[in-house]
Design a protein around this motif. Structure first.
Motif, mmCIF file in Angstrom:
data_model
loop_
_atom_site.group_PDB
_atom_site.id
_atom_site.type_symbol
_atom_site.label_atom_id
_atom_site.label_comp_id
_atom_site.label_asym_id
_atom_site.label_seq_id
_atom_site.Cartn_x
_atom_site.Cartn_y
_atom_site.Cartn_z
ATOM 1 N N LEU A 290 3.467 1.984 -3.022
ATOM 2 C CA LEU A 290 3.314 2.398 -1.628
ATOM 3 C C LEU A 290 3.909 1.371 -0.681
ATOM 4 C CD1 LEU A 290 -0.325 3.836 -1.633
ATOM 5 C CD2 LEU A 290 1.796 5.113 -1.406
ATOM 6 N N VAL A 291 3.645 0.092 -0.949
ATOM 7 C CA VAL A 291 4.159 -0.959 -0.066
ATOM 8 C C VAL A 291 5.686 -1.011 -0.101
ATOM 9 C CG1 VAL A 291 4.278 -3.457 0.277
ATOM 10 C CG2 VAL A 291 2.076 -2.363 -0.153
ATOM 11 N N VAL A 292 6.264 -0.997 -1.307
ATOM 12 C CA VAL A 292 7.726 -1.099 -1.417
ATOM 13 C C VAL A 292 8.404 0.103 -0.770
ATOM 14 C CG1 VAL A 292 9.662 -1.183 -3.029
ATOM 15 C CG2 VAL A 292 7.609 -2.528 -3.488
ATOM 16 N N ALA A 293 7.893 1.302 -1.051
ATOM 17 C CA ALA A 293 8.494 2.511 -0.461
ATOM 18 C C ALA A 293 8.372 2.493 1.059
ATOM 19 C CB ALA A 293 7.828 3.759 -1.032
ATOM 20 N N ALA A 294 7.216 2.082 1.557
ATOM 21 C CA ALA A 294 7.006 2.054 3.008
ATOM 22 C C ALA A 294 7.865 0.995 3.687
ATOM 23 C CB ALA A 294 5.529 1.806 3.312
ATOM 24 N N VAL A 295 8.031 -0.162 3.041
ATOM 25 C CA VAL A 295 8.873 -1.213 3.625
ATOM 26 C C VAL A 295 10.324 -0.740 3.724
ATOM 27 C CG1 VAL A 295 9.871 -3.485 3.182
ATOM 28 C CG2 VAL A 295 7.409 -3.154 2.987
ATOM 29 N N LEU A 296 10.818 -0.110 2.667
ATOM 30 C CA LEU A 296 12.195 0.397 2.694
ATOM 31 C C LEU A 296 12.362 1.456 3.784
ATOM 32 C CD1 LEU A 296 12.952 0.693 -1.136
ATOM 33 C CD2 LEU A 296 14.089 -0.820 0.481
ATOM 34 N N ALA A 297 11.468 2.448 3.791
ATOM 35 C CA ALA A 297 11.581 3.524 4.777
ATOM 36 C C ALA A 297 11.335 3.010 6.190
ATOM 37 C CB ALA A 297 10.597 4.641 4.441
ATOM 38 N N GLY A 298 10.363 2.133 6.357
ATOM 39 C CA GLY A 298 10.051 1.609 7.684
ATOM 40 C C GLY A 298 11.173 0.751 8.254
ATOM 41 N N THR A 299 11.816 -0.038 7.404
ATOM 42 C CA THR A 299 12.924 -0.878 7.866
ATOM 43 C C THR A 299 14.105 -0.029 8.314
ATOM 44 O OG1 THR A 299 12.257 -2.658 6.360
ATOM 45 C CG2 THR A 299 14.509 -2.725 7.207
ATOM 46 N N VAL A 300 14.454 0.965 7.503
ATOM 47 C CA VAL A 300 15.554 1.857 7.879
ATOM 48 C C VAL A 300 15.239 2.581 9.177
ATOM 49 C CG1 VAL A 300 16.771 3.969 7.228
ATOM 50 C CG2 VAL A 300 16.426 2.158 5.545
ATOM 51 N N THR A 301 14.008 3.057 9.315
ATOM 52 C CA THR A 301 13.617 3.765 10.535
ATOM 53 C C THR A 301 13.676 2.849 11.749
ATOM 54 O OG1 THR A 301 12.159 5.191 9.244
ATOM 55 C CG2 THR A 301 11.790 5.127 11.610
ATOM 56 N N ALA A 302 13.263 1.614 11.589
ATOM 57 C CA ALA A 302 13.272 0.684 12.715
ATOM 58 C C ALA A 302 14.673 0.450 13.246
ATOM 59 C CB ALA A 302 12.634 -0.642 12.286
ATOM 60 N N PHE A 303 15.650 0.351 12.353
ATOM 61 C CA PHE A 303 17.016 0.047 12.785
ATOM 62 C C PHE A 303 17.840 1.299 13.094
ATOM 63 C CE2 PHE A 303 16.013 -4.029 10.876
ATOM 64 C CZ PHE A 303 16.701 -4.928 11.693
ATOM 65 N N CYS A 304 17.572 2.399 12.415
ATOM 66 C CA CYS A 304 18.458 3.566 12.511
ATOM 67 C C CYS A 304 17.764 4.852 12.919
ATOM 68 C CB CYS A 304 19.162 3.797 11.172
ATOM 69 S SG CYS A 304 20.087 2.369 10.566
ATOM 70 N N GLY A 305 16.479 4.809 13.177
ATOM 71 C CA GLY A 305 15.755 6.026 13.482
ATOM 72 C C GLY A 305 15.293 6.720 12.217
ATOM 73 N N PRO A 306 14.496 7.773 12.365
ATOM 74 C CA PRO A 306 13.988 8.496 11.192
ATOM 75 C C PRO A 306 15.066 9.371 10.565
ATOM 76 C CG PRO A 306 13.233 9.551 13.208
ATOM 77 C CD PRO A 306 13.969 8.309 13.634
ATOM 78 N N VAL A 307 15.711 8.868 9.533
ATOM 79 C CA VAL A 307 16.811 9.575 8.868
ATOM 80 C C VAL A 307 16.234 10.484 7.799
ATOM 81 C CG1 VAL A 307 18.947 9.341 7.565
ATOM 82 C CG2 VAL A 307 18.348 7.646 9.319
ATOM 83 N N GLY A 308 16.436 11.771 7.938
ATOM 84 C CA GLY A 308 15.889 12.725 6.992
ATOM 85 C C GLY A 308 16.838 13.038 5.855
ATOM 86 N N PHE A 309 16.363 13.847 4.900
ATOM 87 C CA PHE A 309 17.157 14.418 3.827
ATOM 88 C C PHE A 309 17.462 13.448 2.680
ATOM 89 C CE2 PHE A 309 21.504 14.918 2.130
ATOM 90 C CZ PHE A 309 21.351 16.095 1.420
ATOM 91 N N LEU A 310 17.894 12.230 2.999
ATOM 92 C CA LEU A 310 18.355 11.326 1.950
ATOM 93 C C LEU A 310 17.239 10.976 0.968
ATOM 94 C CD1 LEU A 310 20.640 8.861 3.976
ATOM 95 C CD2 LEU A 310 21.285 10.917 2.700
ATOM 96 N N GLY A 311 16.047 10.729 1.476
ATOM 97 C CA GLY A 311 14.947 10.316 0.613
ATOM 98 C C GLY A 311 14.542 11.366 -0.398
ATOM 99 N N ILE A 312 14.711 12.630 -0.062
ATOM 100 C CA ILE A 312 14.309 13.692 -0.980
ATOM 101 C C ILE A 312 15.453 14.142 -1.881
ATOM 102 C CG2 ILE A 312 14.815 15.563 0.655
ATOM 103 C CD1 ILE A 312 12.381 17.029 -0.431
ATOM 104 N N ALA A 313 16.693 14.091 -1.397
ATOM 105 C CA ALA A 313 17.825 14.643 -2.152
ATOM 106 C C ALA A 313 18.465 13.654 -3.106
ATOM 107 C CB ALA A 313 18.880 15.169 -1.178
ATOM 108 N N VAL A 314 18.590 12.401 -2.701
ATOM 109 C CA VAL A 314 19.323 11.425 -3.501
ATOM 110 C C VAL A 314 18.731 11.244 -4.900
ATOM 111 C CG1 VAL A 314 19.857 8.952 -3.684
ATOM 112 C CG2 VAL A 314 20.365 10.192 -1.571
#
Length: 388
Positions: A290-314
């Protein structure tokens, strides 16, 4: 307990028989490989091919744009022997944008792989943990306070450089909001023994926070609300060279954490009970995931906004590429596939010769989603319902 037969460490029950395989999930000792299978050489060739594709996509992302730059001039500029008139465009705009796109794809792809494995759900994505909603709340509070900092996300690297203090504040607010929501989800996870319950809790917490953000936007100035909406569309253009060490460092640390989790993740694919019989501390591993996934997603969101699609499709595309669910193979495949998809989205988002910049989420949804749907439907494995 009477009537209960548990498998031992080599995957056999007390009577010597292997446990029955559950449809759609690997059985004990099964790696979840694609029916056709891939040899070690085949997997190595696929990973090498993905690496070459990432390098080629990076070169295209730097070369193509509103102004098309010859590849030779691009290489010369990167080596310090190019046309000085193009140095600013290449080094300060194109390269940071390409690096950011690769980091966004790799980070969200790896975070999506973690959540899909943890919840054993093919529709899980890193934002189900609520970190995106938390980051959005932090930015909404920062913007409605009157700073108007989110506008820098829509102005590219030059705007970010000119408004460094505002950009730092908005990134910090997003990171703080994501961290608070993560702490809340981790606290609630201590009272939930089921990953399904935790998944529902994360979705509900995110929904509540999203509603609070909507109320803030209703009560704020329309121009400020518009700035927030622009940020919510996602962009890889606002990350400057000075931001890359922070973004790259955190994403790299998160990816290392994902790689180290490969073995316990394989056990979690078989269920919490079986993982426990394999000696995995399920509660501890769940918290780390949970921590690792949240840190990755939270960091990307902080710099680039909430980017959808990639997390589920890749992660699904990576499974198709390597034909296995073994995480020691799937993790590098997911990172490379994510980087490739992220770079492809950055290229499509800047159509050559048009001077137009398409929001990242528009590209991922309108262009990327149909492609992934076609790929998945043509795969017999996914058509049969197997995602493990």
């Amino acid at each position: 307990m009477t009537g209960t037969v548990r498998p031992d460490r080599d995957g056999r029950t007390a009577g010597g028989a292997r446990p029955r395989r559950i449809a759609g999930r690997p059985g004990a000792g099964d790696t979840g490989d694609h029916p056709a299978g891939r040899s070690g050489t085949g997997v190595a060739l696929v990973l090498a091919g993905l690496g070459v594709a990432v390098v080629a996509a990076f070169a295209l992302a730097v070369t193509l744009g509103s102004v098309t730059i010859p590849l030779g001039d691009t290489v010369g500029s990167l080596l310090g022997a190019g046309d000085t008139r193009l140095d600013v465009l290449i080094r300060d705009v194109r390269v940071p944008r390409a690096v950011t796109a690769a980091l966004v794809g790799a980070g969200l792809g790896a975070a999506g792989l973690l959540t899909q494995t943890l919840f054993r759900n093919p529709l899980a994505e890193p934002y189900v943990l609520g970190v995106s909603a938390g980051a959005g709340l932090g930015v909404a509070l920062y913007v409605t306070a009157g700073t108007g900092a989110v506008a820098v996300f829509a102005t590219g690297g030059l705007g970010a450089a000119q408004s460094g203090v505002s950009r730092l504040g908005s990134v910090g607010a997003a990171a703080l909001g994501a961290a608070v929501l993560l702490a809340l989800v981790l606290l609630l996870s201590r009272w939930t023994r089921s990953t399904v319950t935790l998944l529902v809790v994360g979705v509900m917490v995110g929904s509540v926070v999203t509603s609070v953000v909507s109320l803030l936007l209703v009560w704020t100035d329309p121009r400020t609300a518009q700035q927030y909406l622009v940020w919510g569309l996602g962009s890889v253009d606002g990350v400057a060279n000075t931001d890359l060490p922070v973004l790259g460092g955190i994403v790299a640390a998160g990816l290392l954490g994902v790689a180290l989790l490969a073995k316990p993740l394989d056990a979690l694919l078989l269920g919490d009970d079986y993982a426990a019989t394999m000696g995995v501390d399920v509660a501890r591993v769940r918290g780390v995931v949970l921590v690792v996934a949240a840190v990755l997603a939270g960091t990307v969101t902080a710099f680039c906004g909430p980017v959808g699609f990639l997390g589920i499709a890749v992660p699904h595309l990576a499974r198709l590429a390597v034909g296995t669910s073994r995480h020691r193979v799937l993790v590098p495949a997911t990172v490379l596939t994510g980087a490739l998809v992220g770079l492809a989205c950055a290229i499509v988002g800047h159509p050559p010769g048009t001077g137009t910049v398409l929001p990242l989420n528009v590209v991922t949804s309108l262009v990327g989603a149909p492609v992934v749907i076609v790929v998945l439907l043509r795969s017999r494995r996914f058509a049969a319902g197997s995602v493990g």
